[in-house]
Design a protein around this motif. Structure first.
Motif, PDB file in Angstrom:
ATOM      1  N   ARG A   1       3.653  10.466  -7.601  1.00 13.37           N
ATOM      2  CA  ARG A   1       2.965  10.808  -6.361  1.00 13.37           C
ATOM      3  C   ARG A   1       2.348   9.552  -5.755  1.00 13.37           C
ATOM      4  N   LEU A   2       2.738   9.235  -4.514  1.00  9.58           N
ATOM      5  CA  LEU A   2       2.232   8.062  -3.821  1.00  9.58           C
ATOM      6  C   LEU A   2       0.975   8.410  -3.025  1.00  9.58           C
ATOM      7  N   LEU A   3       0.346   7.376  -2.465  1.00  8.57           N
ATOM      8  CA  LEU A   3      -0.826   7.585  -1.621  1.00  8.57           C
ATOM      9  C   LEU A   3      -0.476   8.500  -0.447  1.00  8.57           C
ATOM     10  N   SER A   4      -1.390   9.353  -0.068  1.00 13.66           N
ATOM     11  CA  SER A   4      -1.146  10.266   1.050  1.00 13.66           C
ATOM     12  C   SER A   4      -1.256   9.521   2.379  1.00 13.66           C
ATOM     13  N   ILE A   5      -0.746  10.146   3.416  1.00 13.83           N
ATOM     14  CA  ILE A   5      -0.826   9.582   4.759  1.00 13.83           C
ATOM     15  C   ILE A   5      -2.285   9.362   5.157  1.00 13.83           C
ATOM     16  N   LYS A   6      -3.115  10.341   4.902  1.00 13.80           N
ATOM     17  CA  LYS A   6      -4.519  10.255   5.278  1.00 13.80           C
ATOM     18  C   LYS A   6      -5.207   9.099   4.575  1.00 13.80           C
ATOM     19  N   THR A   7      -4.938   8.917   3.278  1.00 17.62           N
ATOM     20  CA  THR A   7      -5.547   7.824   2.519  1.00 17.62           C
ATOM     21  C   THR A   7      -5.121   6.475   3.071  1.00 17.62           C
ATOM     22  N   MET A   8      -3.839   6.339   3.405  1.00 14.47           N
ATOM     23  CA  MET A   8      -3.353   5.080   3.966  1.00 14.47           C
ATOM     24  C   MET A   8      -4.037   4.771   5.295  1.00 14.47           C
ATOM     25  N   GLU A   9      -4.185   5.791   6.140  1.00 14.53           N
ATOM     26  CA  GLU A   9      -4.820   5.578   7.446  1.00 14.53           C
ATOM     27  C   GLU A   9      -6.275   5.142   7.284  1.00 14.53           C
ATOM     28  N   ILE A  10      -6.988   5.756   6.341  1.00 11.03           N
ATOM     29  CA  ILE A  10      -8.390   5.407   6.110  1.00 11.03           C
ATOM     30  C   ILE A  10      -8.511   3.967   5.631  1.00 11.03           C
ATOM     31  N   ARG A  11      -7.659   3.569   4.703  1.00  9.83           N
ATOM     32  CA  ARG A  11      -7.720   2.204   4.175  1.00  9.83           C
ATOM     33  C   ARG A  11      -7.368   1.178   5.244  1.00  9.83           C
TER      34      ARG A  11
ATOM     35  N   LEU B   1       0.816  -1.209   0.000  1.00  9.50           N
ATOM     36  CA  LEU B   1       0.000   0.000   0.000  1.00  9.50           C
ATOM     37  C   LEU B   1       0.850   1.258   0.000  1.00  9.50           C
ATOM     38  N   ARG B   2       1.916   1.282   0.760  1.00  2.00           N
ATOM     39  CA  ARG B   2       2.706   2.508   0.887  1.00  2.00           C
ATOM     40  C   ARG B   2       3.559   2.818  -0.338  1.00  2.00           C
ATOM     41  N   HIS B   3       3.549   1.901  -1.331  1.00  2.00           N
ATOM     42  CA  HIS B   3       4.271   2.173  -2.572  1.00  2.00           C
ATOM     43  C   HIS B   3       3.337   2.324  -3.769  1.00  2.00           C
ATOM     44  N   LEU B   4       2.035   2.364  -3.522  1.00  2.00           N
ATOM     45  CA  LEU B   4       1.080   2.505  -4.620  1.00  2.00           C
ATOM     46  C   LEU B   4       0.909   3.979  -4.991  1.00  2.00           C
ATOM     47  N   PRO B   5       0.592   4.256  -6.256  1.00  2.00           N
ATOM     48  CA  PRO B   5       0.408   5.646  -6.692  1.00  2.00           C
ATOM     49  C   PRO B   5      -0.884   6.245  -6.190  1.00  2.00           C
ATOM     50  N   PHE B   6      -0.916   7.562  -6.172  1.00  2.00           N
ATOM     51  CA  PHE B   6      -2.088   8.295  -5.716  1.00  2.00           C
ATOM     52  C   PHE B   6      -3.304   7.980  -6.581  1.00  2.00           C
TER      53      PHE B   6
ATOM     54  N   PRO C   1       1.969  -1.818  10.884  1.00  2.00           N
ATOM     55  CA  PRO C   1       2.938  -0.898  11.480  1.00  2.00           C
ATOM     56  C   PRO C   1       2.321   0.490  11.573  1.00  2.00           C
ATOM     57  N   LYS C   2       2.937   1.350  12.357  1.00  2.00           N
ATOM     58  CA  LYS C   2       2.469   2.725  12.452  1.00  2.00           C
ATOM     59  C   LYS C   2       2.750   3.435  11.139  1.00  2.00           C
ATOM     60  N   VAL C   3       1.757   4.155  10.639  1.00  2.00           N
ATOM     61  CA  VAL C   3       1.927   4.875   9.378  1.00  2.00           C
ATOM     62  C   VAL C   3       2.990   5.948   9.561  1.00  2.00           C
ATOM     63  N   VAL C   4       3.903   6.061   8.573  1.00  2.00           N
ATOM     64  CA  VAL C   4       4.968   7.049   8.675  1.00  2.00           C
ATOM     65  C   VAL C   4       4.365   8.438   8.761  1.00  2.00           C
ATOM     66  N   SER C   5       4.978   9.293   9.553  1.00  2.00           N
ATOM     67  CA  SER C   5       4.436  10.624   9.776  1.00  2.00           C
ATOM     68  C   SER C   5       5.138  11.687   8.935  1.00  2.00           C
ATOM     69  N   ASP C   6       6.258  11.352   8.336  1.00  2.00           N
ATOM     70  CA  ASP C   6       6.982  12.331   7.528  1.00  2.00           C
ATOM     71  C   ASP C   6       6.343  12.401   6.140  1.00  2.00           C
ATOM     72  N   LYS C   7       5.599  13.468   5.872  1.00  2.00           N
ATOM     73  CA  LYS C   7       4.861  13.570   4.610  1.00  2.00           C
ATOM     74  C   LYS C   7       5.793  13.655   3.409  1.00  2.00           C
ATOM     75  N   ASN C   8       7.025  14.102   3.611  1.00  2.00           N
ATOM     76  CA  ASN C   8       7.938  14.206   2.480  1.00  2.00           C
ATOM     77  C   ASN C   8       8.303  12.837   1.925  1.00  2.00           C
ATOM     78  N   ILE C   9       8.213  11.807   2.773  1.00  2.00           N
ATOM     79  CA  ILE C   9       8.518  10.458   2.308  1.00  2.00           C
ATOM     80  C   ILE C   9       7.493  10.002   1.286  1.00  2.00           C
ATOM     81  N   ARG C  10       6.277  10.552   1.345  1.00  2.00           N
ATOM     82  CA  ARG C  10       5.209  10.084   0.487  1.00  2.00           C
ATOM     83  C   ARG C  10       5.383  10.512  -0.963  1.00  2.00           C
ATOM     84  N   ARG C  11       6.215  11.471  -1.226  1.00  2.00           N
ATOM     85  CA  ARG C  11       6.353  11.956  -2.597  1.00  2.00           C
ATOM     86  C   ARG C  11       7.705  11.552  -3.168  1.00  2.00           C
ATOM     87  N   LYS C  12       7.669  10.785  -4.257  1.00  2.00           N
ATOM     88  CA  LYS C  12       8.896  10.393  -4.920  1.00  2.00           C
ATOM     89  C   LYS C  12       9.274  11.391  -6.017  1.00  2.00           C
ATOM     90  N   GLY C  13       8.294  12.170  -6.478  1.00  2.00           N
ATOM     91  CA  GLY C  13       8.528  13.045  -7.610  1.00  2.00           C
ATOM     92  C   GLY C  13       8.767  14.486  -7.208  1.00  2.00           C
TER      93      GLY C  13
END
Length: 585
Positions: A302-312, A270-275, A341-353
């Motif tokens: 652009r990967l899934l946002s933190i909020k989207t991961m938490e909801i799923r 999930l944490r490597h899937l695109p937005f 695992p606990k969802v990562v809190s660093d939002k910068n990690i979520r963006r590869k681009g």
């Protein structure tokens, strides 16, 4: 050029609409609130469940309300089993079982939510506490529709005799109390207690597969989900099942084989899937694990946002909790869900681009300074002309601008404002605001209202549309047509503006060109406004957040006393700072 007629506006609504959610506020006190499913209202004797969240700040209250909503769904599923007779209660007095069951449901309501509030327990932990709670009230759970005539009283040896018999066949270790009781029940042909019987029955080959369990869950829960949840949650649950299936190399997984390793594998995927996947040619005909591998390799902008991961993750946890109740003993929800695992809190990690950037003053002049070129580029489409200007002089999101109705231009405290809300009477389109903080009134900049001609445009629209239709007529005619023809479940209302603006900014040499990831997009207008007001105009942060629709600064209890900023204050201290025509390099 435009008519100067001034239609009556006295009947326009003046108040905003509170965001519909599990969290509500009454007299400055926050509450968790959830509607009881219609078929359970007579059993519980109420239409809604409400608990006070007084003393919690806004962020903690939202988190608590979301957790309680999961608790509530498990509670409703349990009551479904009670109402359908799959779970019954044994008591000395069975003459008034129907009436007594309502009392039990009321007591369960109090136990379930008060315990969850006080001790922050999971649904699985609450279920484990049920027997001891019921025992204290004189009731016990049993399997549905027990038949007394099946309990044949056959003479059997007592516990000491049984132990002697086992020792006679070479068993030296004493039997435990539970083992002795089980043996006595077997010899008397008395059914095992509910928990034990369920475990034995469900571990047979009759257990469903993970996919079958997911479809059963979706079917059962659609009766209690809201319209939005019924649309959003099923694809997320099916995605979870598909990912687990791929982790098992396509093999069908029985529900009792679901483990923490599957949850960890799902999370890592999930944490490597695109937005966004749907409609993207790069991901067609690829499995989830293959798409995730593209994300790991940096091929996803652009990967899934933190909020989207938490909801799923929350929705998958709810599914696993439901499975524990539905297939009692086959899986342990608390054990399985601990694999998250606990969802990562660093939002910068979520963006590869490339990260979005604000526009410079030179770029703004290039985009909007040549009025004739800009008018030609808009091709007479009202939304193309007004959306960039409104964004630049308000900081509003594109979707907020596109879904404005004629009735959303309101005069408040003598000042004309954009009302961002979820009030919607349109048959084909329901407005949506990103968060509760997004519901707000944004003062209209005088330059936008007078010099740019927004007032004239509005008066022309008001004159052309009968006043009783203002609440169902969108501000931009082209958006009215789009709302009636486009599937807005999969496509955003402002998607056409995004595509047009991308072509336009490329034509004037701003941002990335064809095939390149660009840091400059339409959303850069919002970045520009926020960055300028915060870093250069030094606007009070709470005022800035009130205008752009971000969550207000957490001031604890003080926040409840501080109240909201007046419209005039927001106009003078925030909006009027956006004087782009007099900015120098």
């Amino acid at each position: 050029m435009f008519s100067q007629a001034n239609p009556r506006r006295d009947s326009l609504p003046r108040t905003g609409y509170r965001h519909a959610s599990y969290l509500t506020t009454h007299r400055q006190v926050r509450y968790f609130r959830i509607t009881v499913p219609h078929h359970l209202q007579s059993l519980l004797g109420k239409k809604e469940i409400r608990r006070s969240l007084d003393g919690l700040d806004s962020r903690m209250a939202r988190s608590k309300a979301m957790r309680l909503s999961v608790i509530a769904q498990t509670f409703f599923a349990f009551l479904d089993d009670v109402q359908d007779g799959r779970i019954r209660f044994a008591h000395g007095d069975t003459s008034q079982y129907t009436e007594n069951i309502r009392k039990i449901a009321h007591n369960l309501d109090t136990f379930w939510f008060d315990t969850a509030m006080r001790e922050n327990l999971s649904p699985a932990a609450l279920v484990l506490r049920l027997p001891s709670f019921l025992k204290g009230t004189g009731w016990e759970m049993e399997d549905g529709n027990p038949s007394e005539q099946k309990k044949q009283q056959i003479e059997t040896p007592d516990a000491s005799t049984l132990q002697a018999q086992f020792e006679g066949v070479g068993r030296s270790a004493p039997l435990s109390s539970s083992a002795l009781q089980t043996e006595i029940r077997i010899r008397r042909k008395v059914p095992l207690p509910p928990r034990q019987e369920s475990v034995i029955r469900k571990t047979k080959s009759t257990l469903p597969s993970l996919n079958e369990a997911a479809e059963s869950y979706i079917t059962a829960k659609k009766l209690t989900w809201s319209k939005a949840s019924a649309k959003d949650i099923p694809p997320q649950i099916r995605q979870f099942v598909q990912i687990v299936g791929e982790l098992e190399n396509g093999r069908t997984l029985p529900i009792d084989r679901l483990s923490r390793e599957h949850i960890r594998g799902y999370y890592d995927t999930l944490r490597h899937l695109p937005f966004r996947v749907k409609g993207q040619n790069a991901y067609q005909d690829k499995k989830w694990l293959e798409i995730a591998e593209m994300g790991r390799s940096g091929m996803v902008e652009r990967l899934l946002s933190i909020k989207t991961m938490e909801i799923r993750q929350t929705n998958v946890r709810s599914f696993v909790n439901w499975c524990e109740l539905e297939y009692r003993g086959a899986i342990q929800a608390r054990y399985v869900n601990s694999g998250f695992p606990k969802v990562v809190s660093d939002k910068n990690i979520r963006r590869k681009g490339v990260k979005r950037e604000s526009f410079s003053l030179v770029e703004l002049r290039t985009l909007l300074g040549d009025r004739q070129r800009f008018l030609k580029a808009t091709a007479g489409v009202a939304s193309r002309f007004w959306c960039p200007w409104i964004a630049l002089y308000s900081g509003m999101r594109l979707e907020e601008i596109c879904q404005l109705y004629l009735s959303d231009i309101r005069e408040i405290e003598g000042i004309w404002c954009f009302s961002v809300n979820e009030e919607s009477a349109h048959a084909a389109f329901a407005k949506h605001v990103k968060s509760a903080a997004g519901i707000r009134n944004v003062p209209i900049h005088p330059w936008l209202w007078h010099e740019a001609g927004l007032k004239d445009f509005l008066e022309l629209r008001w004159q052309a549309v009968p006043q009783h239709e203002w609440t169902t007529t969108m501000l931009f005619p082209d958006m009215q047509e789009r709302a009636a023809t486009v599937d807005l479940n999969t496509t955003k209302l402002g998607a056409s503006i995004t595509k047009w603006f991308t072509r336009y900014r490329r034509s004037v040499g701003i941002g990335g060109q064809e095939g390149e990831a660009s840091p400059k997009t339409f959303h850069s207008f919002r970045h520009t406004v926020i960055e300028y007001l915060h870093k250069q105009a030094h606007v009070d942060l709470s005022m800035l957040q009130a205008v752009v629709g971000h969550e207000l600064v957490d001031m604890g209890v003080t926040e409840a006393y501080a109240g909201e900023w007046s419209i005039k204050t927001l106009l003078d201290s925030v909006i009027l700072k956006l004087n782009w025509n007099h900015q120098s390099d």
